[in-house]
Design a protein around this motif. Sequence first.
Motif, PDB file in Angstrom:
ATOM      1  N   ILE A 149       0.852  -1.195   0.000  1.00  0.00           N
ATOM      2  CA  ILE A 149       0.000   0.000   0.000  1.00  0.00           C
ATOM      3  C   ILE A 149       0.886   1.241   0.000  1.00  0.00           C
ATOM      4  N   ASN A 150       0.544   2.163  -0.931  1.00  0.00           N
ATOM      5  CA  ASN A 150       1.232   3.445  -1.042  1.00  0.00           C
ATOM      6  C   ASN A 150       0.202   4.546  -0.876  1.00  0.00           C
ATOM      7  N   ILE A 151       0.412   5.414   0.129  1.00  0.00           N
ATOM      8  CA  ILE A 151      -0.467   6.560   0.332  1.00  0.00           C
ATOM      9  C   ILE A 151       0.260   7.795  -0.198  1.00  0.00           C
ATOM     10  N   ILE A 152      -0.319   8.411  -1.199  1.00  0.00           N
ATOM     11  CA  ILE A 152       0.233   9.654  -1.769  1.00  0.00           C
ATOM     12  C   ILE A 152      -0.605  10.767  -1.178  1.00  0.00           C
ATOM     13  N   TYR A 153      -0.014  11.480  -0.236  1.00  0.00           N
ATOM     14  CA  TYR A 153      -0.738  12.484   0.543  1.00  0.00           C
ATOM     15  C   TYR A 153      -0.297  13.870   0.096  1.00  0.00           C
ATOM     16  N   GLY A 154      -1.287  14.805   0.104  1.00  0.00           N
ATOM     17  CA  GLY A 154      -0.965  16.181  -0.210  1.00  0.00           C
ATOM     18  C   GLY A 154      -2.217  17.018  -0.261  1.00  0.00           C
ATOM     19  N   PRO A 155      -2.064  18.310  -0.090  1.00  0.00           N
ATOM     20  CA  PRO A 155      -3.244  19.190  -0.154  1.00  0.00           C
ATOM     21  C   PRO A 155      -3.770  19.274  -1.594  1.00  0.00           C
TER      22      PRO A 155
END
Length: 592
Positions: free
Chosen positions: A25-31
Motif C-alpha cells: 500500500i502506497n499513500i500519496i498524501y498532499g493538499p
Amino acid sequence: MIIRQAEIQKFGKLEKEQYRFSPQINIIYGPNESGKSTLMQFLKAMMYGLEKSRVRKTLDTYKKYEPWDAPAYFAGSIVFETGEQQFLLERNFYYKEKSTRLVNIRDGEELSVECGDLDMLLGNVSAGAYENTFCIGQEQSVPGRELGVLLEDERSNLAQTGSGDFSLSKALQNLEQKRKSKEKQKKELEQQRLTDIRQLEVKQQMMEADIAALKAQQEKQGTRKQNVQEQVKQLKQAAEPVLSEYRTVCRREQELQKVVRQVQLNTGRKHLKKEKEQRQQQKSEHRAGFSPLLLLGVAGLILAPILRASLDGFQKIAPILNVICIAFILAGLILAYGRQKKVQEAETEAAEEDAGVAYGDEEVYQKAAKQLASFQQKKSALEQQIETFQEQKKALQMQEARQEGSGDQIIGQIQEKEVEAANLTEQLQELQFQTAQEKVADQDIQALALAADTMQRLASGMSKTLEHVLNREMSEILSQITGNVHGQLQVSEEQGIVLSEHQKSRAPEAYSQGTKQQAYFAYRMAAGKLLAKEEALPFLLDEAFAGYDTERLRQTLRWLARQENQIFLFTCREMEAEVLREEGIPFSEIHM
C-alpha cells in the motif's frame, strides 16, 4: 504487476520528479492542487499511453497535462516488475515525437510494444477495462457503460468457449463492421453498375449519333455519286456531237488530203509529160528545120565548081545544074518553113492546152488546200475540246472512284458501329440485373446478419454460472466493507447493479452517497478480478473513499490489505494513514 519507481520529466505541473513505491500500500498524501491526481494520471498514462484528441476545442487528458512551455519534454519512465522480471518502460507523450521503449532490465533485451509485448505484461487488460475497475478517479465511483459490455463479453467467453480469448462485443462489432463493409461494397458495386449503365447509355447515344451521322454522310455520298454519274452522262452527251463532228472533219480532211495529193500527182505527171513532149518537139523542130532538098541544092552548088573544073563537058550543063540546085534549095526552104510553121502552131496549141489544164488544177488545188487548212484548224479546235472533255471525264471518274472508296469506308464504319452498338445493348441488358459480385455481397450480408443474430441468441441463453460468480464476489466485498450491513449485490440487465434486501431490489442511487460509492467499489473490484485474471494490476484510487465513514473505511482498508495487488491511495486526508497505523497494516507514505 508492481511499480517500483517513476521518473517524470514534464507531466502537468510535475517536473523532474522521482518516486519510489512500496509493493503493497502506497499513500500519496498532499493538499489540493499538489499534483496527486497528476501523478495518478501519469502512472495510468505510462501503462496505457496518452492520445491527443483531434477535436481542437475538447479539453482531453493530453491537453490538460501537456507542458505549455516545453512540450518536447512531455515524457517519463517507470520501473515495474512482473513474473520476477523487472522492466523499464519509457514514453514520450509529445504527439510530434511520440515513442515508447520497453526493456528487460536483467538481460537488456528491448521488447516490442507494437507487437503486443506490453499488452501481454499487462495481462491483456484493455485501457477501458482498467479505467472502469482498478482505476478510480475523483468523483468517478460509478463505472462507465463500457464495464457492462466488458462483463457481457467475459460471460460470453466462459459460457461459450471456456476461456477469455473470445470477446462477444468485439465479435458483434466485427460482424457489424463486416456487414457495413459488405453493404458499402454492395452499394459501391451498385453505384459502379449504375455508373457503368450511364456510361454505356452515353456511349450508346454517341454510337447512335455516329451511326446516324455516317448514314447521313453515306446518303450525301450517294447523292454526290449520282451527281457525278449524271455529270459524266451529260459530259458524254455533250461530247458526242463534238466526236461526231471530229470524225466528219477527219474524214473530210482525209478526202481533201487525197484531192491535194491527186492534184499534186497529176501536176507531177503533167510536168513529166510536158518535159517529154518538149524533148520530142525539140527533136521535131530539129527535123523540121532540116530538108534533103535544101541539103541536095547546097551540095550541088558546092560541087558544081569542082565538077566544072574536072569535067570538060560539065560546063555545058553547069548552069542547068545550078538552076536545079537553086530550085532544090528554094524548095527545101519552102518545105522547111512549112514544117516549122506547123510545129509552131502545134506548140501554140499545146501551150494553150497546157495553160488551161494548169489553171484548172491550180484552182482545184487552191480550193482544196484552203478547205484542208480550214478543216485542220477546225480539227485542232475539236481536238482541244475533246481533250478538255477527256480531262473532265478523267477528273469525274477519279472523283467517282474516290467517292466509291469513301462509300465503302463509310459502309465499313457503319457496320463496325452497329456491331459496337449491339454489344453495348447487350451489356446494358446484362447490367439491368445484379452482378455476381453484388449477389455474393448480398449473400455475405445475409450470412453476417444471421451470424450476429445467432451469436446474440446464444449469448442471451448462456449459462448463469459467471453471473453467479460475479454476484457472489460483489456481495462478499460489499459485505466485508459494510460490516455485513449489505450483503446482496447483483447484476441487473435493466439497472446495471442492484442491492437486494427483504426480497426487494433497489439501485445504489436509492441509498446514501457512501453506500452508493461502496456498492460501485465492490462492483468495480469484483469485475476487475474477473477481467484481470492473468495479472494483478495496481489499484489507483484517487479520493475514492471521501464519502466513507471511519468504520467502513477501516473495513475497506482491511480488505485492500488482503489483496495481492499493489495499492495507490491518493488523498488529501490523513484518515487513511491513521487507520492503517491503528490496524498495524504496513504502508509507504509519499508527501506531495
